[in-house]
Design a protein around this motif. Structure first.
Motif, PDB file in Angstrom:
ATOM      1  N   GLY A  97      43.164  37.499  40.880  1.00 18.56           N
ATOM      2  CA  GLY A  97      42.731  38.885  40.983  1.00 18.56           C
ATOM      3  C   GLY A  97      43.706  39.854  40.343  1.00 18.56           C
ATOM      4  N   THR A  98      44.909  39.378  40.046  1.00 22.42           N
ATOM      5  CA  THR A  98      45.914  40.274  39.470  1.00 22.42           C
ATOM      6  C   THR A  98      45.959  40.148  37.951  1.00 22.42           C
ATOM      7  OG1 THR A  98      47.657  38.610  39.636  1.00 22.42           O
ATOM      8  CG2 THR A  98      47.386  40.091  41.503  1.00 22.42           C
TER       9      THR A  98
ATOM     10  N   ILE B   8      43.757  33.967  46.742  1.00 23.39           N
ATOM     11  CA  ILE B   8      43.714  35.435  46.765  1.00 23.39           C
ATOM     12  C   ILE B   8      45.147  35.945  46.818  1.00 23.39           C
ATOM     13  CG2 ILE B   8      42.894  37.496  47.970  1.00 23.39           C
ATOM     14  CD1 ILE B   8      40.840  35.738  49.387  1.00 23.39           C
TER      15      ILE B   8
ATOM     16  N   PHE C 146      46.401  41.814  47.846  1.00 24.96           N
ATOM     17  CA  PHE C 146      45.102  42.216  48.397  1.00 24.96           C
ATOM     18  C   PHE C 146      45.035  41.945  49.889  1.00 24.96           C
ATOM     19  CE2 PHE C 146      44.120  40.684  43.981  1.00 24.96           C
ATOM     20  CZ  PHE C 146      44.096  41.952  43.421  1.00 24.96           C
TER      21      PHE C 146
ATOM     22  N   ASN D  51      39.403  49.281  48.970  1.00 25.63           N
ATOM     23  CA  ASN D  51      39.329  48.590  47.675  1.00 25.63           C
ATOM     24  C   ASN D  51      39.816  47.154  47.794  1.00 25.63           C
ATOM     25  OD1 ASN D  51      38.379  50.829  46.217  1.00 25.63           O
ATOM     26  ND2 ASN D  51      40.462  51.644  46.090  1.00 25.63           N
ATOM     27  N   ASP D  52      40.931  46.975  48.520  1.00 19.50           N
ATOM     28  CA  ASP D  52      41.460  45.622  48.688  1.00 19.50           C
ATOM     29  C   ASP D  52      40.510  44.757  49.513  1.00 19.50           C
ATOM     30  OD1 ASP D  52      43.612  46.155  47.109  1.00 19.50           O
ATOM     31  OD2 ASP D  52      44.969  46.623  48.757  1.00 19.50           O
TER      32      ASP D  52
ATOM     33  N   ILE E 104      37.843  43.656  47.165  1.00 21.07           N
ATOM     34  CA  ILE E 104      38.343  42.626  46.244  1.00 21.07           C
ATOM     35  C   ILE E 104      38.441  41.272  46.951  1.00 21.07           C
ATOM     36  CG2 ILE E 104      40.350  41.882  44.882  1.00 21.07           C
ATOM     37  CD1 ILE E 104      40.774  44.907  44.218  1.00 21.07           C
TER      38      ILE E 104
ATOM     39  N   THR F 251      35.042  39.884  47.522  1.00 17.12           N
ATOM     40  CA  THR F 251      34.424  39.479  46.259  1.00 17.12           C
ATOM     41  C   THR F 251      34.986  38.136  45.784  1.00 17.12           C
ATOM     42  OG1 THR F 251      34.092  41.793  45.671  1.00 17.12           O
ATOM     43  CG2 THR F 251      33.975  40.191  43.872  1.00 17.12           C
ATOM     44  N   ILE F 252      36.298  37.951  45.932  1.00 23.29           N
ATOM     45  CA  ILE F 252      36.899  36.674  45.521  1.00 23.29           C
ATOM     46  C   ILE F 252      36.344  35.531  46.384  1.00 23.29           C
ATOM     47  CG2 ILE F 252      39.052  35.342  45.342  1.00 23.29           C
ATOM     48  CD1 ILE F 252      40.488  37.999  44.643  1.00 23.29           C
TER      49      ILE F 252
END
Ligand code: C2E
Ligand code: MG
Ligand code: MG
Ligand code: MG
Length: 276
Positions: A183-184, A202, A206, A215-216, A219, A222-223
Motif C-alpha cells: 500500500g505504500t 498491510i 495504515f 482514510n487509513d 485503505i 480495501t487491501i
C-alpha cells in the motif's frame, strides 16, 4: 582542467556534508568488518492466525556494533543497499533463518511454523539469488514450503517479466512470497494479479491509525478485500492494540503481527519452551 575541477570542489566544499560522508564511510567499514567477523543476529516476531495461534514468525536482522551496541536495521539496511553489502548480509540472514527453520522442524511444538525473511530489491536482483536460495535450503535442510520471502513493491519498478520468471523459479523450489509494506509503493493492480505471491502485508502506517483516520481505515479494508478477491492471504503488521486487532478481524484479515502479540526476540518462545 584538473585545477578547474579542484577549484570547483573547493568552492562547493560543505563541512557538514563532509562529516556525514565520513561518518557513513566509517559505518561502511564497520559493516564490512562485522560481515567478516560476525556481529549480526536475527530476532523473531510471531505471526498469528484468526484464532490467536502462532503460525510462524518474521526474522528481523540486528547489528551488534562493537562500540555502538545494537543498531536497528532502519539505520544500516539503506547503507548496506547503497554499498552492495546487502548481498552478503542478505545471504547471511537467509542462512541463519533457514538454520532456525530446520531446528523448528525437529520439534513437534514448532514443526509447522513458517519463517518470513526480508529480501531487499538489490539482493533479489542479483543474478545468483535463485542459486543462493537453493544452496541454503540444501545446506540447512529447511523445508522450503515453510520459507516465506518478503519482497516490497519497489521491486516492480524493474522489468516485471524478469521478476516474474525469477519468482517462478523460486516457487518451483517450494518457497512462497509475501508483499511487504503493501500500500505504500507502486503496485499496479494489473501486475499484482500476475505476480506469483501468496500474501499481502498491510503496512504498519495504515494499521497505526486505522481507528482514527478514516482514510487509513478505507485503505486497510480495501487491501483485505483485494486479498480476498485475488485469493491472497492478508497479514496486518504493527498491530499494537486490541481495538486495532478487533477492527482488522471484523473486516476479515487472516493473519496478525505486532507488539500486541510479541516483540521481536532473539529466540522463539512457545508455550514456555525455548527453541534456539
Ligand atoms: P519490516 O519488514 O516491515 O518489519 C517490520 C518492522 O516493524 C520491524 O522493525 C518490527 O520490529 C516493527 N514492528 C513490528 N510490530 C510492531 C508494532 O506493533 N509497532 C511498531 N511500532 N513497530 C513494530 P525492524 O526490526 O526495526 O525492521 C525495520 C525494517 O528493516 C523492516 O521492516 C525491513 O524492511 C528491514 N529489515 C529488517 N530485517 C531485514 C533483513 O534481514 N533484510 C532486509 N533486506 N531488510 C530487513
Ligand atoms: Mg518485513
Ligand atoms: Mg513490513
Ligand atoms: Mg513495514
Amino acid at each position: 582542467e584538473a585545477k578547474e575541477a579542484g577549484r570547483n570542489t573547493l568552492r562547493f566544499f560543505d563541512p557538514v556534508m563532509q562529516a556525514t560522508v565520513e561518518a557513513s564511510s566509517a559505518l561502511e567499514s564497520d559493516l564490512r568488518r562485522s560481515l567478516r567477523e560476525g556481529g549480526f543476529a536475527l530476532h523473531y516476531q510471531p505471526q498469528l492466525d484468526r484464532d490467536g495461534n502462532p503460525t510462524g514468525a518474521e526474522a528481523l536482522v540486528r547489528w551488534l556494533h562493537p562500540e555502538k551496541g545494537m543498531i536497528s536495521p532502519a539505520d544500516f539496511i539503506p547503507l548496506a543497499e547503497r554499498t552492495g553489502l546487502i548481498v552478503p548480509l542478505g545471504n547471511w540472514v537467509l542462512e541463519a533463518a533457514c538454520r532456525q527453520l530446520a531446528a523448528w522442524q525437529q520439534d513437534a511444538h514448532t514443526a509447522s511454523l513458517s519463517l518470513a525473511v526480508n529480501v531487499s530489491v538489490r539482493q533479489f536482483r542479483h543474478p545468483d539469488f535463485v542459486e543462493e536460495v537453493e544452496g541454503v535450503i540444501r545446506r540447512t535442510g529447511a523445508n522450503p514450503a515453510r520459507l516465506k520471502l518478503e519482497l516490497t513493491e519497489s521491486l516492480l519498478l524493474d522489468d516485471v517479466e524478469e521478476i516474474i520468471s525469477k519468482m517462478t523459479r523460486l516457487r518451483q523450489l517450494g518457497v512462497c512470497f509475501s508483499l511487504d509494506d503493501f500500500g505504500t509503493g507502486y503496485s499496479s493492480l494489473a501486475y499484482l494479479k500476475r505476480l506469483p505471491i501468496d500474501q499481502l502485508k498491510i503496512d504498519r502506517s495504515f494499521v497505526r491509525d486505522v481507528l482514527t483516520d478514516p482514510n487509513d481505515a478505507v485503505i486497510a479494508r480495501t487491501i483485505i478485500a483485494l486479498g480476498h478477491s485475488l485469493g491472497l492471504n492478508v497479514l496486518a503488521e504493527g498491530v499494537e492494540t486490541e481495538a486495532q486487532h478487533r477492527f482488522l478481524l471484523e473486516h476479515g484479515c487472516h493473519h496478525f503481527q505486532g507488539f500486541l502479540f510479541g516483540r521481536p526476540r532473539p529466540v522463539w518462545r512457545e508455550a514456555g519452551v525455548v527453541v534456539v
